[in-house]
Design a protein around this motif. Structure first.
Motif, PDB file in Angstrom:
ATOM      1  N   LEU A   1       0.721  -1.247  -0.014  1.00  0.00           N
ATOM      2  CA  LEU A   1       0.060  -0.072   0.112  1.00  0.00           C
ATOM      3  C   LEU A   1       0.863   1.271   0.021  1.00  0.00           C
ATOM      4  CD1 LEU A   1      -2.975   0.930   0.331  1.00  0.00           C
ATOM      5  CD2 LEU A   1      -2.698   1.052   2.745  1.00  0.00           C
ATOM      6  N   ILE A   2       2.028   1.245   0.906  1.00  0.00           N
ATOM      7  CA  ILE A   2       3.038   2.578   0.950  1.00  0.00           C
ATOM      8  C   ILE A   2       3.444   2.792  -0.625  1.00  0.00           C
ATOM      9  CG2 ILE A   2       5.128   3.206   1.730  1.00  0.00           C
ATOM     10  CD1 ILE A   2       4.533   1.803   4.290  1.00  0.00           C
ATOM     11  N   LEU A   3       3.876   1.560  -1.126  1.00  0.00           N
ATOM     12  CA  LEU A   3       4.497   1.899  -2.254  1.00  0.00           C
ATOM     13  C   LEU A   3       3.297   2.315  -3.484  1.00  0.00           C
ATOM     14  CD1 LEU A   3       7.002  -1.163  -2.942  1.00  0.00           C
ATOM     15  CD2 LEU A   3       7.317   0.851  -2.207  1.00  0.00           C
ATOM     16  N   LEU A   4       2.225   1.806  -3.394  1.00  0.00           N
ATOM     17  CA  LEU A   4       1.123   2.159  -4.466  1.00  0.00           C
ATOM     18  C   LEU A   4       0.807   3.645  -4.364  1.00  0.00           C
ATOM     19  CD1 LEU A   4      -1.135  -0.956  -4.489  1.00  0.00           C
ATOM     20  CD2 LEU A   4       0.538  -0.145  -6.266  1.00  0.00           C
ATOM     21  N   ILE A   5       0.837   4.104  -2.907  1.00  0.00           N
ATOM     22  CA  ILE A   5       0.447   5.509  -2.658  1.00  0.00           C
ATOM     23  C   ILE A   5       1.478   6.333  -3.185  1.00  0.00           C
ATOM     24  CG2 ILE A   5      -0.049   7.055  -0.877  1.00  0.00           C
ATOM     25  CD1 ILE A   5      -1.237   5.031   0.747  1.00  0.00           C
ATOM     26  N   THR A   6       2.749   5.869  -2.835  1.00  0.00           N
ATOM     27  CA  THR A   6       4.004   6.790  -3.261  1.00  0.00           C
ATOM     28  C   THR A   6       4.095   6.863  -4.609  1.00  0.00           C
ATOM     29  OG1 THR A   6       5.398   5.932  -1.361  1.00  0.00           O
ATOM     30  CG2 THR A   6       6.540   6.971  -3.308  1.00  0.00           C
ATOM     31  N   ALA A   7       3.862   5.733  -5.332  1.00  0.00           N
ATOM     32  CA  ALA A   7       3.706   5.903  -6.918  1.00  0.00           C
ATOM     33  C   ALA A   7       2.854   6.734  -7.485  1.00  0.00           C
ATOM     34  CB  ALA A   7       3.602   4.436  -7.610  1.00  0.00           C
ATOM     35  N   GLY A   8       1.577   6.601  -6.848  1.00  0.00           N
ATOM     36  CA  GLY A   8       0.496   7.582  -7.463  1.00  0.00           C
ATOM     37  C   GLY A   8       0.950   9.135  -7.110  1.00  0.00           C
ATOM     38  N   ASN A   9       1.703   9.332  -5.943  1.00  0.00           N
ATOM     39  CA  ASN A   9       2.099  10.843  -5.876  1.00  0.00           C
ATOM     40  C   ASN A   9       3.140  11.189  -6.890  1.00  0.00           C
ATOM     41  OD1 ASN A   9       0.237  11.132  -3.516  1.00  0.00           O
ATOM     42  ND2 ASN A   9       1.717  10.305  -2.006  1.00  0.00           N
TER      43      ASN A   9
ATOM     44  N   PHE B   1       3.216  10.450  -9.809  1.00  0.00           N
ATOM     45  CA  PHE B   1       2.683  10.687 -11.177  1.00  0.00           C
ATOM     46  C   PHE B   1       2.281  12.079 -11.324  1.00  0.00           C
ATOM     47  CE2 PHE B   1       2.043   6.272 -12.152  1.00  0.00           C
ATOM     48  CZ  PHE B   1       2.802   6.184 -13.517  1.00  0.00           C
ATOM     49  N   ARG B   2       2.360  12.818 -10.082  1.00  0.00           N
ATOM     50  CA  ARG B   2       2.092  14.251 -10.129  1.00  0.00           C
ATOM     51  C   ARG B   2       3.319  14.898  -9.456  1.00  0.00           C
ATOM     52  NH1 ARG B   2      -0.822  15.191  -6.101  1.00  0.00           N
ATOM     53  NH2 ARG B   2      -1.227  13.168  -5.119  1.00  0.00           N
ATOM     54  N   PRO B   3       4.358  14.786 -10.049  1.00  0.00           N
ATOM     55  CA  PRO B   3       5.867  15.450  -9.622  1.00  0.00           C
ATOM     56  C   PRO B   3       5.547  17.103  -9.796  1.00  0.00           C
ATOM     57  CG  PRO B   3       5.958  14.900 -11.836  1.00  0.00           C
ATOM     58  CD  PRO B   3       4.604  14.450 -11.626  1.00  0.00           C
ATOM     59  N   GLU B   4       6.381  17.449  -8.639  1.00  0.00           N
ATOM     60  CA  GLU B   4       6.413  18.766  -8.441  1.00  0.00           C
ATOM     61  C   GLU B   4       7.940  19.139  -9.117  1.00  0.00           C
ATOM     62  OE1 GLU B   4       6.688  19.775  -4.527  1.00  0.00           O
ATOM     63  OE2 GLU B   4       4.527  19.988  -4.292  1.00  0.00           O
ATOM     64  N   GLY B   5       8.120  20.323  -9.745  1.00  0.00           N
ATOM     65  CA  GLY B   5       9.461  21.033 -10.228  1.00  0.00           C
ATOM     66  C   GLY B   5      10.561  20.900  -9.250  1.00  0.00           C
ATOM     67  N   THR B   6      11.547  20.798  -9.708  1.00  0.00           N
ATOM     68  CA  THR B   6      12.547  20.617  -8.816  1.00  0.00           C
ATOM     69  C   THR B   6      12.726  22.167  -8.085  1.00  0.00           C
ATOM     70  OG1 THR B   6      13.894  19.470 -10.270  1.00  0.00           O
ATOM     71  CG2 THR B   6      15.389  20.571  -8.508  1.00  0.00           C
ATOM     72  N   GLU B   7      12.364  23.276  -8.581  1.00  0.00           N
ATOM     73  CA  GLU B   7      12.478  24.415  -7.948  1.00  0.00           C
ATOM     74  C   GLU B   7      11.500  24.752  -6.872  1.00  0.00           C
ATOM     75  OE1 GLU B   7      12.256  23.963 -11.048  1.00  0.00           O
ATOM     76  OE2 GLU B   7      14.400  24.391 -11.796  1.00  0.00           O
ATOM     77  N   GLU B   8      10.408  23.860  -6.866  1.00  0.00           N
ATOM     78  CA  GLU B   8       9.229  24.129  -5.879  1.00  0.00           C
ATOM     79  C   GLU B   8       9.519  23.129  -4.899  1.00  0.00           C
ATOM     80  OE1 GLU B   8       5.913  22.890  -8.403  1.00  0.00           O
ATOM     81  OE2 GLU B   8       6.016  24.487  -9.932  1.00  0.00           O
ATOM     82  N   LYS B   9      10.243  22.220  -4.806  1.00  0.00           N
ATOM     83  CA  LYS B   9      10.499  21.473  -3.589  1.00  0.00           C
ATOM     84  C   LYS B   9      11.140  22.155  -2.489  1.00  0.00           C
ATOM     85  CE  LYS B   9      10.974  17.032  -6.243  1.00  0.00           C
ATOM     86  NZ  LYS B   9      11.756  15.997  -6.522  1.00  0.00           N
ATOM     87  N   SER B  10      11.007  21.813  -1.174  1.00  0.00           N
ATOM     88  CA  SER B  10      11.256  22.692  -0.097  1.00  0.00           C
ATOM     89  C   SER B  10      12.404  21.765   0.478  1.00  0.00           C
ATOM     90  CB  SER B  10      10.048  23.082   0.726  1.00  0.00           C
ATOM     91  OG  SER B  10      10.735  23.592   2.043  1.00  0.00           O
ATOM     92  N   ALA B  11      13.423  22.646   1.207  1.00  0.00           N
ATOM     93  CA  ALA B  11      14.506  21.914   2.103  1.00  0.00           C
ATOM     94  C   ALA B  11      13.844  22.044   3.530  1.00  0.00           C
ATOM     95  CB  ALA B  11      15.688  22.869   2.065  1.00  0.00           C
TER      96      ALA B  11
ATOM     97  N   ALA C   1      13.865   6.659   3.373  1.00  0.00           N
ATOM     98  CA  ALA C   1      13.879   5.170   3.671  1.00  0.00           C
ATOM     99  C   ALA C   1      12.599   4.620   3.984  1.00  0.00           C
ATOM    100  CB  ALA C   1      14.634   5.042   5.104  1.00  0.00           C
ATOM    101  N   LEU C   2      11.683   5.252   4.114  1.00  0.00           N
ATOM    102  CA  LEU C   2       9.856   4.821   4.105  1.00  0.00           C
ATOM    103  C   LEU C   2       9.747   4.535   2.900  1.00  0.00           C
ATOM    104  CD1 LEU C   2       8.454   7.668   6.553  1.00  0.00           C
ATOM    105  CD2 LEU C   2       9.232   5.310   6.978  1.00  0.00           C
ATOM    106  N   ASP C   3      10.307   5.001   1.746  1.00  0.00           N
ATOM    107  CA  ASP C   3       9.625   4.317   0.258  1.00  0.00           C
ATOM    108  C   ASP C   3      10.785   3.306  -0.060  1.00  0.00           C
ATOM    109  OD1 ASP C   3       7.652   6.266   0.349  1.00  0.00           O
ATOM    110  OD2 ASP C   3       8.902   7.607  -0.594  1.00  0.00           O
TER     111      ASP C   3
ATOM    112  N   LEU D   1      10.177   5.992 -12.230  1.00  0.00           N
ATOM    113  CA  LEU D   1      10.088   5.422 -10.629  1.00  0.00           C
ATOM    114  C   LEU D   1       8.822   5.249 -10.233  1.00  0.00           C
ATOM    115  CD1 LEU D   1      12.906   7.630  -9.138  1.00  0.00           C
ATOM    116  CD2 LEU D   1      13.182   5.245  -9.814  1.00  0.00           C
ATOM    117  N   ALA D   2       7.707   5.953 -10.703  1.00  0.00           N
ATOM    118  CA  ALA D   2       6.623   5.764 -10.081  1.00  0.00           C
ATOM    119  C   ALA D   2       5.985   4.247 -10.859  1.00  0.00           C
ATOM    120  CB  ALA D   2       5.474   6.553 -10.684  1.00  0.00           C
TER     121      ALA D   2
END
Length: 412
Positions: A138-146, A148-158, A209-211, A258-259
């Motif tokens: 279930l964790i992997l299927l949810i991660t894969a779904g997320n 498929f809606r990737p954010e741009g690199t510049e939009e990710k937060s540190a 690690a959770l993924d 990867l998804a």
């Protein structure tokens, strides 16, 4: 595989020795790795991982060998995707280019420790509770779904909870003091932003690690293979970062690939859970007769999806445009920032790259120009960089002041 304790000890000792070697001979002295250095040592670490896999195949059998390679390739691909976030973190905190190696090595060491804990915990849960396969799937299927809606690199937060907690509990200086974690500010010992960067990397490693751990447990339940595939995928990640730094923006379809892989492994885990089922409300607690994917098929799917993903990214016109704009924006921001590096050679390298990227942006045709949303802004910044370079050229051979010698230097 039945792995004797001596082999475990020798393997762990070898991995620790590689980390220590990396620190003493490459990271202890702050410097910017050359392309040649990155190529050589990336090849060395990949070679070590492949030789280890061949050893597993020879002494453990073809099936464990295939499981190792499937796990190693999957974890390596996930690690490359993680480099996007590492890049954002270090840019967000304005980490000097010559000190980024130490941050990456810390991240690798912390990731090894964190993943070892998760591996042991996961193995204990799988041994005790068969239903954990459902949870991992279930964790992997949810991660894969997320993904498929990737954010741009510049939009990710540190920013993450560990970083915010550290900032709240401890006072930090607003400038770097080389690669030190502590500095003197107004006569008092104060934490530098370098510690915040490492905390951000550590927090991100835990999320990764959770993924990654459920993903590799979907390919093999052999703890030795799970551990070594993770370890060898992480070793050499520092060199790989500097080797494919300019290529990261080109891999626009990597998240989709990867998804698909994580989705495939998630389905594989679900099928395995049904095959081993003992959950009372599913088929009255009896195993369900389902088809399971063998290791050879898993390895084939992983290699094929990654191959298609990388080729599609490199050949895509949209990818080339997006990569050109992103790379130019990052390089021009770094060049205009006096706090980015104290190495004149690195500044000249960035400026040479900017000139090439400027020409590439000028060649964008009308068909793809709408995809270059920030092109005008980037071109204006490049014009500023040109002007700054012309002003500084007469004094380019003069020694530059260390940007980290006091709070008056500021930070990005």
């Amino acid at each position: 595989m039945d792995v004797p304790p001596l082999i475990w000890v020798l393997t762990v000792a070898g991995i620790v020795a590689l980390l220590v070697f990396d620190f003493i001979f490459h990271v202890r002295r702050a410097h910017i790795p050359t392309l040649k250095e990155a190529v050589i040592w990336s090849s060395v670490y990949v070679g070590i991982a492949l030789c280890f896999g061949l050893g597993v195949s020879v002494f453990g059998g073809a099936s464990p060998g295939a499981e190792y390679f499937a796990g190693y390739i999957t974890e390596k691909a996930l690690s490359v995707d993680n480099l996007f976030v590492f890049l954002v973190i270090m840019n967000s905190f304005g980490v000097p280019r010559e000190d980024q190696q130490k941050v990456l090595l810390f991240g690798i060491a912390f990731a090894l420790v964190a993943r070892t804990v998760f591996i042991l915990l996961g193995a204990a849960l799988i041994t005790t509770f068969a239903w954990v396969f459902y949870l991992f799937g279930l964790i992997l299927l949810i991660t894969a779904g997320n993904m498929f809606r990737p954010e741009g690199t510049e939009e990710k937060s540190a920013d993450n909870i560990m970083t915010r907690l550290t900032q709240r509990l401890f006072h930090t200086a607003d400038y770097y003091d080389g690669d030190k974690l502590l500095t003197l500010q107004d006569g008092k010992r104060t934490l530098t932003p370098m510690l915040l960067v490492m905390v951000a990397i550590a927090g991100t490693d835990i999320l990764f690690a959770l993924d990654s751990i459920p993903a590799i447990f979907g390919l093999t339940q052999d703890v030795f293979i799970v551990f070594t595939a993770n370890a060898f995928a992480l070793l050499g990640l520092r060199q790989l970062y500097f080797l494919i730094d300019g290529l990261l923006n080109r891999l626009i379809f990597l998240s989709y690939g990867l998804a698909l892989i994580l989705g495939f492994i998630g389905v594989k885990l679900m099928l395995h859970a049904l095959h081993e089922n003992n959950v009372p409300f599913i088929n009255d607690g009896e195993p369900v007769p389902v088809v399971e994917f063998d290791t050879a098929l898993s390895l084939t799917v992983i290699v094929a999806v990654l191959g298609v993903t990388v080729l599609a990214s490199l050949l895509s016109p949209r990818g080339k445009v997006r990569a050109a704009v992103s790379a130019a924006r990052r390089d021009v921001v770094n060049y205009l920032d006096p706090a980015y590096t104290a190495d004149p050679g690195e500044r000249n390298r960035i400026f040479a790259k900017l000139l090439a990227e400027e020409q590439q942006l000028r060649r964008i045709g009308p068909k793809h120009r709408q995809q270059a949303k920030d092109e005008k802004e980037v071109m204006d910044l490049i014009a500023q960089a040109r002007q700054q370079h012309e002003e500084n050229t007469p004094a380019k051979d003069h020694p530059k002041q260390d940007r980290f010698d006091g709070p008056d230097n500021g930070s990005r």
